[in-house]
Design a protein around this motif. Structure first.
Motif, short mmCIF file in Angstrom:
data_model
loop_
_atom_site.label_atom_id
_atom_site.label_comp_id
_atom_site.label_asym_id
_atom_site.label_seq_id
_atom_site.Cartn_x
_atom_site.Cartn_y
_atom_site.Cartn_z
N ASP A 138 46.09 37.67 45.73
CA ASP A 138 46.26 38.76 44.76
C ASP A 138 44.92 39.30 44.30
OD1 ASP A 138 49.29 38.36 44.32
OD2 ASP A 138 48.47 36.36 43.97
N LYS A 156 45.22 47.38 33.59
CA LYS A 156 45.80 46.03 33.57
C LYS A 156 45.21 45.15 34.66
CE LYS A 156 50.35 46.81 31.48
NZ LYS A 156 51.81 46.68 31.68
N LYS A 157 45.01 45.75 35.84
CA LYS A 157 44.46 44.98 36.94
C LYS A 157 43.06 44.46 36.60
CE LYS A 157 45.46 46.48 40.99
NZ LYS A 157 45.53 47.23 42.27
N ASN A 162 48.97 42.55 40.52
CA ASN A 162 49.70 43.44 41.43
C ASN A 162 50.20 44.69 40.73
OD1 ASN A 162 49.66 41.80 43.90
ND2 ASN A 162 50.87 40.35 42.72
N SER A 163 49.76 44.91 39.49
CA SER A 163 50.20 46.08 38.74
C SER A 163 49.54 47.34 39.31
CB SER A 163 49.82 45.91 37.26
OG SER A 163 50.08 47.10 36.56
N LEU A 164 50.22 48.46 39.16
CA LEU A 164 49.66 49.74 39.60
C LEU A 164 48.69 50.31 38.58
CD1 LEU A 164 52.89 51.40 41.09
CD2 LEU A 164 51.05 50.21 42.30
N ASP A 165 48.74 49.78 37.36
CA ASP A 165 47.84 50.23 36.30
C ASP A 165 46.46 49.62 36.52
OD1 ASP A 165 46.46 50.81 34.02
OD2 ASP A 165 48.17 50.49 32.67
N LYS A 166 45.43 50.46 36.77
CA LYS A 166 44.09 49.96 37.04
C LYS A 166 43.51 49.21 35.85
CE LYS A 166 42.95 53.54 40.42
NZ LYS A 166 42.00 54.62 40.79
N CYS A 190 42.57 43.28 45.10
CA CYS A 190 41.93 44.15 44.11
C CYS A 190 40.57 44.64 44.57
CB CYS A 190 41.77 43.41 42.78
SG CYS A 190 43.32 42.87 42.03
N GLU A 209 52.01 35.25 34.96
CA GLU A 209 51.71 36.54 34.33
C GLU A 209 50.51 37.20 34.98
OE1 GLU A 209 51.27 36.13 30.16
OE2 GLU A 209 53.29 35.31 29.83
N GLU A 266 51.44 38.86 38.21
CA GLU A 266 52.10 40.16 38.04
C GLU A 266 51.11 41.24 37.65
OE1 GLU A 266 55.18 39.61 35.21
OE2 GLU A 266 56.54 38.56 36.59
N GLU A 267 50.18 40.91 36.76
CA GLU A 267 49.19 41.90 36.32
C GLU A 267 48.25 42.28 37.46
OE1 GLU A 267 47.20 40.43 32.91
OE2 GLU A 267 49.03 40.28 31.69
#
Length: 1001
Positions: free
Chosen positions: A119, A95-96, A89-93, A123, A83, A86-87
């Motif tokens: 990963d 969540k990242k 690599n999320s496009l949502d800053k 960031c 999980e 995935e977070e």
């Protein structure tokens, strides 16, 4: 590195938040920890309780100014890593950012999240300062385990070092300095050179500290790229904090090298003094520590230093106060007497103020004060009341105060001091009471006019009939009798009344000494001694020795029938019924004296004794001067020089560089002056006159002597060698043409000794010089009467062999023996079949089994052991394990040359240390002679003039090819030695050090 500072933390969350706010600079009230890069280490183990996890969560939350971050520590579930991936690599800053926080939380509580390295590194490309700090924090923790992936972050580091925000520039350089990866270090140099000349002082001061970190990783880069010159320029910086950090960095580098990196001159001196008033408290500490190492010869400079430093004595930070005192004490020697008296008066109030802090800080202050008053007793001579113990003082504070009171006691204040000591002797803490009673005796010994008063106080304490008080008082009075003979013997009758209460060896020995010394004044001295003689064999050695001497004194002073019977009884018991060699030898000496010349016995036993003095607690003047230079550090608390307890792990690179630099100087000297003379250890070296050169500049090299089983050429006739071969001389080889005959160039050294050849078996294996007993590997009770014992012996320069003995205790003949080894740490296997003939019942057979080192080694174990299987035709297969003393596995392979030694030393970052408290080295040659036959080879010797220490560099090899480098530091004739081991197999370091100690004792 052992540096101690009294930290004064800031309070309140605002300062911490400000330290990480991109719109604000770090406040001057923040601690150094807050102002520096946020570093989270493994503060909690994987098996941490929920309470500790919550504490860590709160701590991390407060660091980022967000206490609610504790929620990241409360969840643990399966599939969490997937999980998080995935977070990240999320496009949502948002969540990242949350994902990175979760990763840091998992890392903090000990979880392995290194698999997320790529990963998390992705960031880094963000303008969010908080997220960038979190990623940098992760990089610092895992870059060492993922060096190839860490290269991915270099471009971002370089880019951030040019960011408009000074906090980000400083953060980038600081983080790159904390990542100890060689590949990244190469990319750090260019950004570091730029930020060292940055227009923002916050960036410059951060970069100054980074130079010291870089020097710890790669000293050559720092010197070649001119960073040391830039640091010297920063001392003239307009910002005082930049100056302080430059001083701190240069001081750190200077401690890691013998080259003059940081030298204070008159120009630099006034720059430092100018910056002193405007620095923060820790900046002042750095500058004051640097000034304490500067000894001027000009009175004007000394007066300027003292004038600028004296106001620091009023500072609220204890570390600043102690550092200021250290600087002033350094300059007192060249100042006029009147000015010295004025400064001494100024130093007293700050020292007294230190005692109003917490107990732990009081203790540190008291340990430092104890050193200061040994140098300048007049500083606190009027403030002895400050050191009177309070009822709620911890015991460690009371003990230190008591020690200082003894040193400050004088004829003017002795009455007050004795009243205090008498009061302390009624306390409930037994150890404190004993020390108080001993303090009374020490005052009596050091102050002659106060001796009678001290005796009266001791007699009053004896009347209390408290057992441990009475016994301690008797021990003290014995010393007073020795200090003032024939003055206070009238109290002996009072002491004799308490004989029945004595049960401690020291008190018994003291009372027996008094009876024997004054036997002519005690009417029933023989009866008093008889009460002790009844239990002579059960007494401790201390009491037995005193009883023996006292009985002899009694006989010499009163040679009648009663004492004669007692002396005969004691001498018989001491020589025939005890195992104590000291007691037995002394009894024989007395017996011989009494039987041959009684008058000579009187001259020896009843000779006038020298008076004693109370200097047992005084430090050696040289050590005192060294400790005064380290006031405010751990050395001043331990009262030991720093090198005696500081780990030397960080000095590894410097040491190797110093050795290498010395080798270069040696080569230059060789070219200009030819061969340089050196001598072999006289007790073990073969007679030869070939010349040897110094291996290193400041190391006096004694070439390793040739021993049986090592490769060495036959000694050449005494003649001048045309050239010097460093490698040959280092290894004890004569490589001149005249030394090499027509035969083989390498023959065992034992070949020149016929007795050594007789001790070798047919395979060439030679037993250890100490001829150890074979150990039983397979007991007869476990193998139907078959017993196997053996040990590993050396077989040539690079070989080993098993010396085995088979004992057939069964009722049948045994034949057809075979042997096999399991996989072991050293790759040892039998190189040929077992050669054991048919064994009749009750017979014994011995064989030497050559060993090969071509097996597949298993992981190295701390305890060497070999699993063995043996079979014969008549019995089942027997499985057993031989636990091998590691010294049996040392190879007689002395093929390590100088360059290989230096390269190996530098390539191994970690080291293992041990203190040999029971080892006293009297002669280097004797130690070399003891260890070399076992395969431990002498490489070089170094003398440290500051501490009078000798350093030996040794090497050994374990199968199949494990090198072990040893550094042995000691002072000749002084108990104790420090052993430092560096090896690529750290599991064997502890067994090797144990084996070395056994060899040398």
């Amino acid at each position: 590195r052992g540096r101690w500072q009294l930290v004064k933390h800031c309070t309140g969350p605002s300062a911490c938040v400000g330290a990480f706010d991109p719109q604000r600079r770090p406040t001057r009230g923040c601690t150094r920890e807050v102002r520096s890069q946020l570093r989270v280490e493994r503060i909690i183990t994987p098996n941490t309780s929920s309470i500790m996890a919550a504490s860590a969560a709160g701590r991390l939350g407060r660091k980022f100014g967000n206490v609610s971050d504790g929620k990241y520590f409360s969840t643990t579930k399966k599939g969490e890593i997937h999980e998080l991936k995935e977070e990240l690599n999320s496009l949502d800053k948002g969540k990242k950012k949350e994902a990175v926080k979760k990763v840091i939380a998992a890392m903090t509580v000990g979880k392995d999240v290194s698999m997320l390295f790529p990963d998390v590194v992705n960031c880094m490309q963000t303008e969010n300062l908080e997220l960038k700090k979190l990623v940098y924090l992760y990089l610092i923790n895992y870059a060492k385990t993922q060096p190839d992936l860490a290269i991915m972050a270099v471009n971002t580091f370089v880019k951030d070092s040019q960011d408009p925000n000074p906090l980000i520039r400083a953060l980038a350089v600081r983080t790159m300095g904390c990542i100890r990866v060689d590949k990244i270090t190469e990319y750090l140099c260019d950004p570091l050179q730029k930020v060292l000349r940055d227009h923002d002082p916050y960036v410059r001061k951060t970069a100054a500290v980074c130079v010291a970190k870089l020097y710890d990783i790669s000293p050559d880069i720092v010197e070649d790229r001119g960073f040391l010159d830039i640091l010297q320029d920063l001392i003239s910086d307009s910002n005082p904090m930049v100056v302080a950090n430059a001083v701190a960095s240069l001081g750190e580098i200077q401690e890691h090298t013998s080259k003059p990196v940081f030298v204070i001159n008159s120009h630099t001196l006034y720059k430092l003094l100018a910056a002193l008033n405007e620095c923060t408290e820790w900046g002042q500490v750095f500058i004051l520590d640097a000034l304490s190492k500067y000894q001027t010869r000009e009175v004007r400079d000394a007066e300027s230093i003292v004038e600028r430093v004296a106001p620091r004595l009023q500072h609220a930070n204890c570390a600043v106060v102690l550092s200021g005192i250290k600087v002033i004490l350094r300059q007192l020697s060249i100042l006029p007497d009147e000015q010295v008296k004025a400064l001494v008066k100024k130093m007293a109030p700050p020292l007294v103020t230190l005692l109003s802090a917490e107990p732990e800080m009081q203790y540190v202050a008291l340990r430092n004060i104890s050193l200061i008053i040994q140098k300048q007793p007049s500083i606190l001579q009027n403030d002895i009341k400050v050191f009177f113990c309070k009822y709620n003082d911890p015991i460690y504070v009371k003990m230190e105060k008591l020690e200082i009171m003894i040193k400050l006691a004088s004829e003017r204040n002795i009455d007050q001091v004795l009243l205090e000591f008498k009061e302390y002797a009624t306390e409930i803490d037994v150890e404190f009471v004993r020390k108080a009673v001993r303090a009374i005796g020490r005052c009596a010994i050091s102050l002659e006019r106060a001796a009678e008063s001290c005796i009266n106080v001791l007699l009053e304490l004896i009347q209390t009939k408290v057992n441990y008080v009475v016994q301690e008082a008797i021990c003290v009075i014995k010393d007073i009798f020795r200090r003032y003979p024939n003055q206070y013997e009238s109290i002996i009758a009072t002491l004799c009344e308490n004989l029945d209460t004595l049960d401690e060896p020291e008190a018994k020995a003291a009372m027996i000494w008094i009876i024997g010394e004054y036997a002519e004044r005690i009417d029933n001295a023989d009866e008093l001694l008889e009460t002790f003689l009844e239990t002579f064999l059960e007494e401790s050695s201390l009491v037995q020795l005193q009883l023996l001497t006292a009985t002899v004194k009694l006989f010499l002073k009163n040679p009648t029938e009663g004492p004669q019977e007692k002396i005969q009884l004691v001498l018989n018991q001491a020589t025939q019924e005890t195992d104590n060699p000291d007691l037995r030898d002394r009894a024989y000496v007395y017996w011989r004296l009494l039987s041959t010349d009684p008058e000579a016995a009187k001259d020896v036993v009843l000779a006038e004794k020298p008076t004693i003095s109370d200097d047992s607690h005084a430090l050696d003047p040289t050590l005192l001067e060294e400790l005064l230079l380290n006031i405010g550090t751990l050395a001043s608390v331990y009262h030991k020089p720093p090198e005696s307890f500081v780990s030397r792990a960080r000095l590894a690179v410097a040491r190797a560089d110093d050795l290498e630099g010395g080798a270069e100087e040696e080569e230059e000297a060789e070219e200009t002056s030819g061969a340089v003379s050196s001598s072999l250890p006289p007790s073990v070296a073969a007679p030869q006159a070939n010349k040897v050169a110094d291996l290193m500049a400041d190391l006096m090299v004694d070439p390793a002597p040739a021993v049986a089983g090592s490769t060495a050429a036959a000694p050449a006739p005494a003649q001048a060698a045309p050239a010097v071969d460093l490698l040959g001389d280092l290894l004890g080889l004569d490589t001149t043409p005249a030394a090499q005959g027509p035969g083989p160039s390498h023959v065992p050294a034992a070949a020149s000794d016929p007795f050594a050849l007789m001790s070798m078996d047919m395979s060439g294996a030679q037993p250890s010089p100490s001829a150890p007993l074979k150990r039983v590997m397979l007991a007869a009770s476990a193998a139907q009467g078959l017993e196997i014992s053996g040990m590993i012996v050396k077989s040539g320069p690079t070989g080993l062999a098993y010396d085995l003995t088979f004992n057939n205790g069964s009722a049948e003949s045994l034949d057809g023996f075979q042997i096999q080894f399991n996989k072991n740490s050293f790759g040892l296997t039998p190189s040929e079949s077992l050669q054991i003939p048919a064994m009749a019942p009750g017979s014994i057979a011995t064989t030497v089994l050559p060993l090969a080192m071509n097996g597949q080694p298993s992981p190295m174990a701390a305890t060497p052991s070999i699993q063995i299987a043996v079979k014969n035709r008549q019995q089942p297969v027997w499985y057993f394990m031989d636990t091998v003393p590691i010294q049996e596995l040392f190879l007689l392979d002395n093929s390590l040359d100088r360059d290989a030694y230096l390269a190996t030393w530098k390539s191994i970052p970690e080291e293992t240390n041990r203190q040999y408290n029971g080892l006293t080295i009297m002669n280097v040659d004797e130690i070399v002679a003891k260890i070399q036959p076992h395969g431990v080879f002498f490489m070089a010797q170094r003398q440290l003039p500051q501490t009078n220490q000798t350093v030996l560099y040794l090497s050994l090899k374990l199968p199949p090819s494990t090198l072990v480098l040893v550094e042995l530091t000691f002072v000749l004739g002084v108990p104790g030695a420090k052993c430092c081991v560096k090896t690529g197999a750290p599991e064997v370091a502890q067994p090797v050090m144990t084996a070395l100690e056994l060899m040398m004792i």
